[in-house]
Design a protein around this motif. Structure first.
Motif, PDB file in Angstrom:
ATOM      1  N   GLU A   1       0.852  -1.189   0.000  1.00 51.22           N
ATOM      2  CA  GLU A   1       0.000   0.000   0.000  1.00 51.22           C
ATOM      3  C   GLU A   1       0.886   1.236   0.000  1.00 51.22           C
ATOM      4  OE1 GLU A   1      -2.843  -0.003   3.171  1.00 51.22           O
ATOM      5  OE2 GLU A   1      -4.148  -1.395   2.098  1.00 51.22           O
TER       6      GLU A   1
ATOM      7  N   HIS B   1      -3.326  -7.055  -9.599  1.00 52.04           N
ATOM      8  CA  HIS B   1      -4.367  -6.111  -9.211  1.00 52.04           C
ATOM      9  C   HIS B   1      -3.720  -4.787  -8.808  1.00 52.04           C
ATOM     10  CE1 HIS B   1      -8.419  -5.109  -7.878  1.00 52.04           C
ATOM     11  NE2 HIS B   1      -7.901  -4.598  -6.784  1.00 52.04           N
TER      12      HIS B   1
ATOM     13  N   GLU C   1      -5.047  -0.936  -7.594  1.00 54.67           N
ATOM     14  CA  GLU C   1      -6.256  -0.232  -7.179  1.00 54.67           C
ATOM     15  C   GLU C   1      -5.884   1.080  -6.490  1.00 54.67           C
ATOM     16  OE1 GLU C   1     -10.258  -1.292  -4.628  1.00 54.67           O
ATOM     17  OE2 GLU C   1      -8.396  -2.276  -4.094  1.00 54.67           O
TER      18      GLU C   1
ATOM     19  N   THR D   1      -7.779   3.807  -4.099  1.00 55.74           N
ATOM     20  CA  THR D   1      -8.968   4.169  -3.330  1.00 55.74           C
ATOM     21  C   THR D   1      -8.549   5.073  -2.181  1.00 55.74           C
ATOM     22  OG1 THR D   1      -8.735   2.179  -1.985  1.00 55.74           O
ATOM     23  CG2 THR D   1     -10.301   2.064  -3.794  1.00 55.74           C
TER      24      THR D   1
ATOM     25  N   THR E   1      -2.860   0.503  -4.064  1.00 51.04           N
ATOM     26  CA  THR E   1      -2.620  -0.857  -3.583  1.00 51.04           C
ATOM     27  C   THR E   1      -2.184  -1.724  -4.751  1.00 51.04           C
ATOM     28  OG1 THR E   1      -4.328  -0.565  -1.892  1.00 51.04           O
ATOM     29  CG2 THR E   1      -3.615  -2.813  -2.335  1.00 51.04           C
TER      30      THR E   1
END
Length: 177
Positions: free
Chosen positions: A60, A165, A167, A169, A174
């Motif tokens: 992260e 993946h 992402e 947000t 991430t």
């Protein structure tokens, strides 16, 4: 300190106001340091956001104060800071970072070119033997070395596509593999 302050003011008439102001200034400075020390764990991520390994294969990254996501990867065991750039096709190293990780600039052939926000630049292809991001390791990453002036290095899609993946947000990037 308080005792000294009282003793000084008993003998020096007229200095009470000046000494009181000085004592208040030093008191405020002391309280500021105490507050900063006590709140540092709460404000650290806003002042100096950093990446963290959340789980095996998951990283992260908080958004930096400049609006970008910054990642530190170890290239050939040397930490290099990158700006994550999903608009860049390749991992692009500045000449300074290329030298730091042990690439010999005299061996590079700047025969390629790239269109950047600053115009067209010459590039050289190179390979990085080892790449490490947290607990994620890779080998033989193809990179481009920018022949022009560049403040930092860019982490483009040639590396990011290795993740299954990606992402974003709430101001957090991430990466999951």
């Amino acid at each position: 300190v308080l005792g000294w302050f009282i003793a000084e003011n008993r003998t020096a008439k007229g200095n009470l106001g000046k000494n009181a102001r000085m004592a208040m200034v030093w008191g405020l400075i002391f309280m500021g340091f105490v507050a900063a020390y006590g709140l540092w764990s709460d404000i650290r991520d806003d002042v100096i956001p950093r990446q963290s390994v959340v789980a095996e294969g998951k990283i992260e990254v908080p958004r930096g104060f400049d609006g970008h996501y910054h990642l530190v990867l170890e290239l050939n065991n040397v930490p290099v800071e990158f700006i994550v750039d999903t608009g860049a096709s390749d991992v692009v190293l500045s000449q300074d970072d290329a030298k730091r990780i042990g690439l010999n600039m005299d061996d590079l052939v700047f025969s390629g070119s790239a269109n950047t926000a600053n115009g067209r630049v010459r590039t050289a292809d190179a390979k990085v033997q080892s790449v490490r991001l947290g607990n994620i390791s890779d080998e033989n990453l193809r990179v481009s070395v920018n022949g022009g002036d560049m403040d930092g290095s860019l982490l483009g899609m040639s590396y990011l596509q290795r993740f299954e993946h990606i992402e974003i947000t709430e101001d957090t990037l991430t990466l999951t593999r």
